[in-house]
Design an enzyme around this catalytic site. Structure first.
Site, PDB file in Angstrom:
ATOM      1  N   ASP A   9       0.873  -1.167   0.000  1.00  0.00           N
ATOM      2  CA  ASP A   9       0.000   0.000   0.000  1.00  0.00           C
ATOM      3  C   ASP A   9       0.922   1.233   0.000  1.00  0.00           C
ATOM      4  OD1 ASP A   9       0.877   0.264   2.615  1.00  0.00           O
ATOM      5  OD2 ASP A   9      -1.117   0.201   3.533  1.00  0.00           O
ATOM      6  N   CYS A  66       2.839  -3.499   3.946  1.00  0.00           N
ATOM      7  CA  CYS A  66       2.023  -2.373   4.374  1.00  0.00           C
ATOM      8  C   CYS A  66       2.681  -1.838   5.639  1.00  0.00           C
ATOM      9  CB  CYS A  66       0.547  -2.760   4.559  1.00  0.00           C
ATOM     10  SG  CYS A  66       0.193  -3.898   5.922  1.00  0.00           S
ATOM     11  N   THR A  68       2.338  -2.380   8.880  1.00  0.00           N
ATOM     12  CA  THR A  68       2.748  -3.452   9.789  1.00  0.00           C
ATOM     13  C   THR A  68       3.017  -4.770   9.059  1.00  0.00           C
ATOM     14  OG1 THR A  68       0.448  -4.079  10.049  1.00  0.00           O
ATOM     15  CG2 THR A  68       1.356  -2.543  11.689  1.00  0.00           C
ATOM     16  N   HIS A  99       9.212 -24.903   6.489  1.00  0.00           N
ATOM     17  CA  HIS A  99       8.190 -25.727   7.150  1.00  0.00           C
ATOM     18  C   HIS A  99       6.773 -25.468   6.649  1.00  0.00           C
ATOM     19  CE1 HIS A  99      10.736 -26.755  10.991  1.00  0.00           C
ATOM     20  NE2 HIS A  99      11.350 -27.064   9.857  1.00  0.00           N
ATOM     21  N   HIS A 134       6.434 -32.048   6.994  1.00  0.00           N
ATOM     22  CA  HIS A 134       5.822 -30.728   6.881  1.00  0.00           C
ATOM     23  C   HIS A 134       4.787 -30.675   5.753  1.00  0.00           C
ATOM     24  CE1 HIS A 134       8.700 -29.462   9.800  1.00  0.00           C
ATOM     25  NE2 HIS A 134       9.697 -29.862   9.033  1.00  0.00           N
TER      26      HIS A 134
HETATM   27  C1  RB5 Z   1      -2.203   2.318   6.634  1.00  0.00           C
HETATM   28  O1  RB5 Z   1      -2.206   3.459   7.404  1.00  0.00           O
HETATM   29  C2  RB5 Z   1      -1.983   1.097   7.504  1.00  0.00           C
HETATM   30  O2  RB5 Z   1      -3.140   0.814   8.226  1.00  0.00           O
HETATM   31  C3  RB5 Z   1      -1.574  -0.073   6.651  1.00  0.00           C
HETATM   32  O3  RB5 Z   1      -0.389   0.227   5.955  1.00  0.00           O
HETATM   33  C4  RB5 Z   1      -1.255  -1.379   7.340  1.00  0.00           C
HETATM   34  O4  RB5 Z   1      -0.387  -1.216   8.410  1.00  0.00           O
HETATM   35  C5  RB5 Z   1      -2.393  -2.245   7.668  1.00  0.00           C
HETATM   36  O5  RB5 Z   1      -2.234  -3.364   8.194  1.00  0.00           O
END
Ligand code: RB5
Length: 146
Positions: A9, A66, A68, A99, A134
């Site tokens: 993203d 993204c 996280t 695995h 596995h």
């Molecule tokens: C975008 O602000 C953020 O929510 C996205 O990049 C991501 O971390 C979602 O899991």
């Protein structure tokens, strides 16, 4: 040489492009499906788009990003045939290949710094599925898809 599909993203376009260049420098064929601007966008559609190319056989493995890594991983894993894990360390990146036969790697662009991201990507790409015991467990994951 593997065909690697890459997407994200807006969380870090520059880091994604650096990852794409890094993977290309390792000799792989990269398809970076964007986005290319930092304009806010929705991670599910980018995770899904990359995942569909993997299950269609147009790419061997996928790397998605993204903020996280979690949201785009969740979206990718909704596509039947996808096994995607978020990794912030190289041990996990090796293990999800060895695995779990993961076919996608998710990264947290706001969590993991660039140098570690490149090492995680290398660990993921350089490790092969071990099969054996596995294999049965991965088949059990697939069976949950119905
Ligand atoms: C975008 O602000 C953020 O929510 C996205 O990049 C991501 O971390 C979602 O899991």
């Amino acid at each position: 040489v593997m065909r690697i599909i890459i997407s994200s993203d807006h969380a870090d376009i520059a880091l994604r492009q650096q990852v794409a260049a890094h993977v290309e420098a390792r000799g792989h064929t990269v398809t970076d499906i964007g986005p290319t601007t930092a304009e806010s966008t929705d991670y599910p559609k980018h995770g899904e788009a990359a995942a569909r190319q993997v299950v269609a056989g147009e790419a061997d493995l996928g790397i998605i990003m993204c903020g996280t890594g979690q949201g785009i991983m969740m979206a990718a894993n909704k596509v039947a045939g996808i096994r995607c894990g978020v990794c912030g360390d190289t041990f996990s990146a090796r293990m999800i290949r060895a695995h779990n036969n993961a076919n996608m790697l998710a990264l947290g662009a706001r969590v993991t710094g660039p140098a570690l991201v490149f090492d995680i990507v290398d660990a993921f790409l350089e490790t092969e599925f071990e099969g054996g015991r596995h294999g049965k467990r991965v088949d059990m994951i697939t069976a949950i898809e119905g």
